[in-house]
Each structure stands twice: as structure tokens, then as C-alpha cells.
Design an enzyme around this catalytic site. Structure first.
Site, PDB file in Angstrom:
ATOM      1  N   SER A 218       0.809  -1.251  -0.087  1.00 33.88           N
ATOM      2  CA  SER A 218       0.050   0.086   0.057  1.00 33.88           C
ATOM      3  C   SER A 218       0.900   0.978   0.023  1.00 33.88           C
ATOM      4  O   SER A 218       0.373   2.227  -0.599  1.00 33.88           O
ATOM      5  CB  SER A 218      -1.065   0.023   1.223  1.00 33.88           C
ATOM      6  OG  SER A 218      -1.602   1.349   1.456  1.00 33.88           O
TER       7      SER A 218
ATOM      8  N   TRP B 288       2.522   1.513  -3.429  1.00 29.60           N
ATOM      9  CA  TRP B 288       1.633   1.887  -4.395  1.00 29.60           C
ATOM     10  C   TRP B 288       1.353   3.641  -4.404  1.00 29.60           C
ATOM     11  O   TRP B 288       1.107   4.253  -5.510  1.00 29.60           O
ATOM     12  CB  TRP B 288       0.084   1.338  -3.888  1.00 29.60           C
ATOM     13  CG  TRP B 288      -1.002   1.668  -5.002  1.00 29.60           C
ATOM     14  CD1 TRP B 288      -1.311   1.223  -6.114  1.00 29.60           C
ATOM     15  CD2 TRP B 288      -2.001   2.722  -4.775  1.00 29.60           C
ATOM     16  NE1 TRP B 288      -2.409   1.678  -6.637  1.00 29.60           N
ATOM     17  CE2 TRP B 288      -2.969   2.708  -5.897  1.00 29.60           C
ATOM     18  CE3 TRP B 288      -2.150   3.784  -3.813  1.00 29.60           C
ATOM     19  CZ2 TRP B 288      -3.844   3.764  -6.146  1.00 29.60           C
ATOM     20  CZ3 TRP B 288      -3.307   4.717  -4.065  1.00 29.60           C
ATOM     21  CH2 TRP B 288      -3.968   4.833  -5.109  1.00 29.60           C
ATOM     22  N   HIS B 289       1.406   4.175  -3.225  1.00 27.89           N
ATOM     23  CA  HIS B 289       1.214   5.550  -3.266  1.00 27.89           C
ATOM     24  C   HIS B 289       2.262   6.166  -3.521  1.00 27.89           C
ATOM     25  O   HIS B 289       1.910   7.374  -4.227  1.00 27.89           O
ATOM     26  CB  HIS B 289       0.963   6.001  -1.548  1.00 27.89           C
ATOM     27  CG  HIS B 289      -0.333   5.690  -0.831  1.00 27.89           C
ATOM     28  ND1 HIS B 289      -0.646   4.372  -0.488  1.00 27.89           N
ATOM     29  CD2 HIS B 289      -1.464   6.644  -0.783  1.00 27.89           C
ATOM     30  CE1 HIS B 289      -2.110   4.506  -0.107  1.00 27.89           C
ATOM     31  NE2 HIS B 289      -2.540   5.618  -0.258  1.00 27.89           N
ATOM     32  N   GLY B 290       3.474   5.967  -3.826  1.00 24.52           N
ATOM     33  CA  GLY B 290       4.474   6.722  -4.169  1.00 24.52           C
ATOM     34  C   GLY B 290       6.000   5.769  -4.250  1.00 24.52           C
ATOM     35  O   GLY B 290       6.267   5.121  -3.396  1.00 24.52           O
TER      36      GLY B 290
ATOM     37  N   PHE C  38      -0.525  10.057  -7.471  1.00 25.81           N
ATOM     38  CA  PHE C  38      -0.179   8.732  -7.443  1.00 25.81           C
ATOM     39  C   PHE C  38      -0.807   7.936  -8.536  1.00 25.81           C
ATOM     40  O   PHE C  38      -0.515   6.722  -8.521  1.00 25.81           O
ATOM     41  CB  PHE C  38      -0.863   8.294  -5.983  1.00 25.81           C
ATOM     42  CG  PHE C  38      -0.384   8.985  -4.685  1.00 25.81           C
ATOM     43  CD1 PHE C  38       0.774   9.493  -4.702  1.00 25.81           C
ATOM     44  CD2 PHE C  38      -1.430   9.211  -3.696  1.00 25.81           C
ATOM     45  CE1 PHE C  38       1.190  10.238  -3.666  1.00 25.81           C
ATOM     46  CE2 PHE C  38      -0.767   9.905  -2.789  1.00 25.81           C
ATOM     47  CZ  PHE C  38       0.786  10.230  -2.483  1.00 25.81           C
TER      48      PHE C  38
END
Length: 468
Positions: free
Chosen positions: A318, A321-323, A468
């Protein structure tokens, strides 16, 4: 083109004008529903193209790939693995190549790493997860292959949600696409209110908070302890109002255009634990990770040790995935670690009053937001040091933070009151929909519109999750 600028307003008015004309023709002839969907697809690609024509090419190619795979993937494990590999490879190339090059250069002691000029296609993290949910559901037999290429392309590119979600599942979108109802007045009234509600969150609250947060995070040592703590609280408010504001705008625009999307937030700062927080924050992503990663890894079915490993993996993914950055990875890992500790001390936690659990959860989440916001781990540690060491400096009691907290508390009480009144037991994305047929409620709606226009911040403020 963001949903909160004047150019988008002009674009959306044009979309509405065309859709209203077709809606009138549809009522007279009983047809034009497919033409409406086709034009929504065209407008969605125009929206993406106005950002970057290359983003348009990437999403078109990926959408056609997903559409083609849908015909052969049911029960075909090899094709599923290939599709996941292609999707992850595309995401890794566009989003993480330079991050990996910098990491390798650091290990090799190269002070000046090679940076490639790679575009970050608009909304790629969101539409790749959207496409994977369709492919995986077809593979599992949970959804049938979609025959309409227009429906599949629109599913991935629908412009209200393409920048920052929500991540829509097949069972939510395709039944509505098949029986597309077009623009209806009741849905329009609700949708425009939800959109303005989200715009208020973004322009009046989040964007003003961002000015203070940026200043403090840029030089935390220059501010005194109270001001640094105030800035961390401000960022917890900013990111909530910014992202939930976008989600509200996307839900509202979709409703206006004839699609009902599920709410993406459920009062996350009333969570009484980290696991509960992730059931309330960015619900479309957390539920996606649960169904398509956590459960396939074994979930909690293979013993406590495996459960903890799975939680760490899912939350680290997670974060990634965000950055593309170590701050995001550490942020996700720490959320996973706290989730594990929460399970380990579950019996002890259950004895603690819920109000205290809510406060403790907010404090933990707010502290972890520091890593999410910081430019580097060093910057994050500087901010945390500024919070937990008494020192002097600039004292800035930023008033917009108090306003944001007040709005959040009032909205929470209203949502709880509605849930209690309707015996629902939970909020699940409450929207204060007014009856625009009443002159007083119509006046209240226009008052909110006026406040948003007058008090809105008009700087260069993209949505946080748009990156993102």
C-alpha cells in the site's frame, strides 16, 4: 486538468449541454443511450488528453489489453499471471524506474544517478488496479466477460474518477453501464450537492491548510514545539479534506452523469484501531488490497505468524502504491507493524474505553502522516523531533486548523445523528443532501456555493492523490 479549476468547469458545462440534448432526444425516441455512453468515453479521453496526450495513449493501450484478456482469462492461470505481470511491469516502469535507478546508484556509490525522462501517466495507479479487478474477477468466475468495448474502455477511463479514483469494481460499474439511465433530475440534484460539498472541502479547507503545512515541513526547526504539533494536526486535516473532497467530487459528478459510485470514506478519524482506520480510509483501495492480495496470500487462515507477515506485506505494498520513495514504504510498513501489534494485544485493547482507543488511533495515524508528507526520511525525523522536544521558535497558531477541526467535528456529529436516527448503526459515507425544492434549503445550498467561491484558495493546488 483538475476538477477544482475554472477550465474543468467550462469542460463539464460542455459535457452537460451535450448530454442534456441527447437526454431530451432519448426521451422522445427511446434510444441514444449507447450514444451517450460513447460520448462520455470521448469526453473522458479528451479530459485525459488535455493533461497529456501520451497519457491518453497509455490508458487506451492498457484498456484494449484488458478488454482482450477478458475473453480468454476465465480459469486460465497462465494468462492471469501474464496479465498481472504486464500490469505490474507497466506500473513499475512509469512510476518506479527512477526510484530504482537512484537506489542502485546509491548502493554503487554513484553520486550523480541517471534520471530518465519518463512520464507519469494520469491516474495510472488507479486504472491499473481497476483493470486488474476486472481481469481477476473474470478469472475467478465472479464476473462475466464484457462484450462491449465501449463499456470496458469507459470503466477504466471515466473522467470523474480517473485522476484519483475511487477504484471501481466490475459489479458496481458494468450493471449501470448496461442499463445506462443518462441524466435524471433527482440524481442531478444530489450529485451537484455532493460535488459542491467536496469542492468546499478542497478549496476552503485543504488548500488553506496546505500553506501552513508547507511552511513548517520546509523548515521545522524554525518553529516552536506547539507550532510543529499544530502543523502535523493540520496535515492530518489537509490530507483528509483534500482526498475525501476529491472522492466526493468524483461521486457527485458521476451521479450527475448517471453512475452511482460507492463512498470512499467513512469518518476515518473516528476509528478505534489501525485496522478499523483502513476500513474507513480510502475504502476502495483497502478493500482491493484485502480481496486481491491479503486473502490470496492466506489472510488469517494459516496461523498467527503468517497473518502478521501478510499484514506487513499488504501494508508495505500500500505504501509503495502511493509513491516511489522510502518515506511511503516506511509509512506502509509501520501501518502494517501497528496492525500486527493491534492483533497481538487485542484482548488488552478490548478493555480500554472506546473513546481512548479513538484518540490513541488518531495520534498514531497523525504521526505516521509525517512520513507520508515529508520529502525524505531525514525531513520526517526533523518534524518528529520538533514535535517531541521542547524548544522555542516561530509561534504560529494557524486559525484555519481550528476551523477545519470544527467542521470535521460538526460533520461527524451530523453523520452519527443521522445513523442513529435511521437505526443504521454505521455512517458509510454520509452526504447532507438538501431538498432543493424548499426555498430555504435552496438558499442554504447557494450560500455554501458562495462561501466556497469567496473563501476558496486560488493558488496552484493539485489534489494530493493526483500524484499517485
Amino acid at each position: 486538468m483538475a476538477l477544482n479549476n475554472f477550465s474543468f468547469m467550462i469542460f463539464f458545462i460542455l459535457v452537460l449541454a451535450v448530454m442534456f440534448i441527447l437526454q431530451i432526444l432519448r426521451r422522445r425516441s427511446g434510444s441514444f443511450s449507447n450514444l451517450q455512453k460513447a460520448l462520455l468515453l470521448v469526453f473522458s479521453y479528451v479530459f485525459i488528453m488535455l493533461s497529456d496526450w501520451r497519457s491518453c495513449v497509455v490508458i487506451a493501450l492498457y484498456s484494449l489489453f484488458v478488454y482482450a484478456v477478458g475473453y480468454k482469462v476465465k480459469g486460465n492461470r497462465k494468462l492471469l499471471i501474464l496479465t498481472i505481470a504486464v500490469s505490474v511491469a507497466a506500473l513499475a516502469y512509469f512510476k518506479y524506474t527512477n526510484f530504482l535507478l537512484e537506489g542502485v546508484s546509491g548502493l554503487l556509490g554513484i553520486s550523480d544517478p541517471v534520471i530518465l525522462r519518463i512520464i507519469l501517466p494520469l491516474g495510472i495507479s488507479f486504472y491499473i488496479f481497476t483493470g486488474l479487478s476486472y481481469v481477476i474477477d473474470v478469472y475467478r468466475g465472479n464476473w462475466s466477460t464484457e462484450k462491449s468495448v465501449i463499456d470496458v474502455l469507459l470503466y477504466l477511463s471515466f473522467f470523474p474518477k480517473v485522476i484519483s479514483g475511487p477504484i471501481v469494481r466490475p459489479h458496481t460499474f458494468f450493471p449501470q453501464a448496461k442499463k445506462y439511465r443518462g441524466i435524471e433530475w433527482k440524481a442531478f440534484r444530489a450529485g451537484i450537492q455532493i460535488f459542491v460539498f467536496g469542492l468546499f472541502k478542497k478549496m476552503v479547507i485543504a488548500d488553506h491548510l496546505g500553506v501552513f503545512v508547507d511552511d513548517v515541513f520546509a523548515a521545522p526547526a524554525a518553529y516552536d514545539t506547539v507550532s510543529v504539533i499544530w502543523a502535523v494536526i493540520s496535515y492530518s486535516m489537509q490530507i483528509y479534506f483534500d482526498f475525501s473532497g476529491y472522492s466526493d467530487m468524483a461521486v457527485g459528478l458521476s451521479k450527475i452523469l448517471g453512475f452511482d459510485l460507492e463512498p470512499n470514506f467513512d469518518l476515518p478519524y473516528t476509528a478505534d484501531g489501525i485496522s478499523d482506520f483502513w476500513k474507513r480510509w480510502h475504502i476502495s483501495l483497502s478493500s482491493w488490497l484485502r480481496d486481491y492480495l491479503y486473502f490470496p496470500l492466506g489472510g488469517s487462515r494459516k496461523g498467527k505468524g503468517r497473518t502478521y507477515v501478510n499484514l506487513i506485506i499488504v501494508m508495505t505494498v500500500s505504501g509503495l502504491w502511493h509513491g516511489a520513495g522510502w518515506t511511503f514504504i516506511l509509512w506502509g510498513f509501520l501501518h502494517g507493524l501497528l496492525s500486527c501489534l493491534e492483533k497481538i494485544f487485542g484482548k488488552f485493547r478490548s478493555r480500554v474505553p472506546k473513546g481512548i482507543r479513538i484518540v490513541v488511533t488518531y495520534i498514531m495515524v497523525a504521526n505516521l502522516w509525517v512520513f507520508f508528507r515529508a520529502d525524505s526520511i531525514r525531513n520526517a525525523l526533523d518534524v518528529l523531533t520538533g514535535m517531541y522536544t521542547m524548544h522555542t521558535g516561530i509561534f504560529q497558531p494557524y486559525t484555519w486548523t481550528g476551523f477545519a477541526v470544527t467542521v470535521l467535528l460538526v460533520a461527524t456529529v451530523m453523520a452519527w445523528r443521522r445513523a442513529y436516527k435511521n437505526s443504521e448503526g454505521h455512517v458509510n459515507g454520509y452526504y447532507p443532501i438538501l431538498n432543493l425544492g424548499s426555498i430555504w434549503q435552496l438558499a442554504l445550498f447557494f450560500f455554501v456555493c458562495g462561501v466556497t467561491v469567496i473563501m476558496g484558495y486560488y493558488g496552484d493546488t493539485a489534489f494530493i492523490y493526483g500524484a499517485f
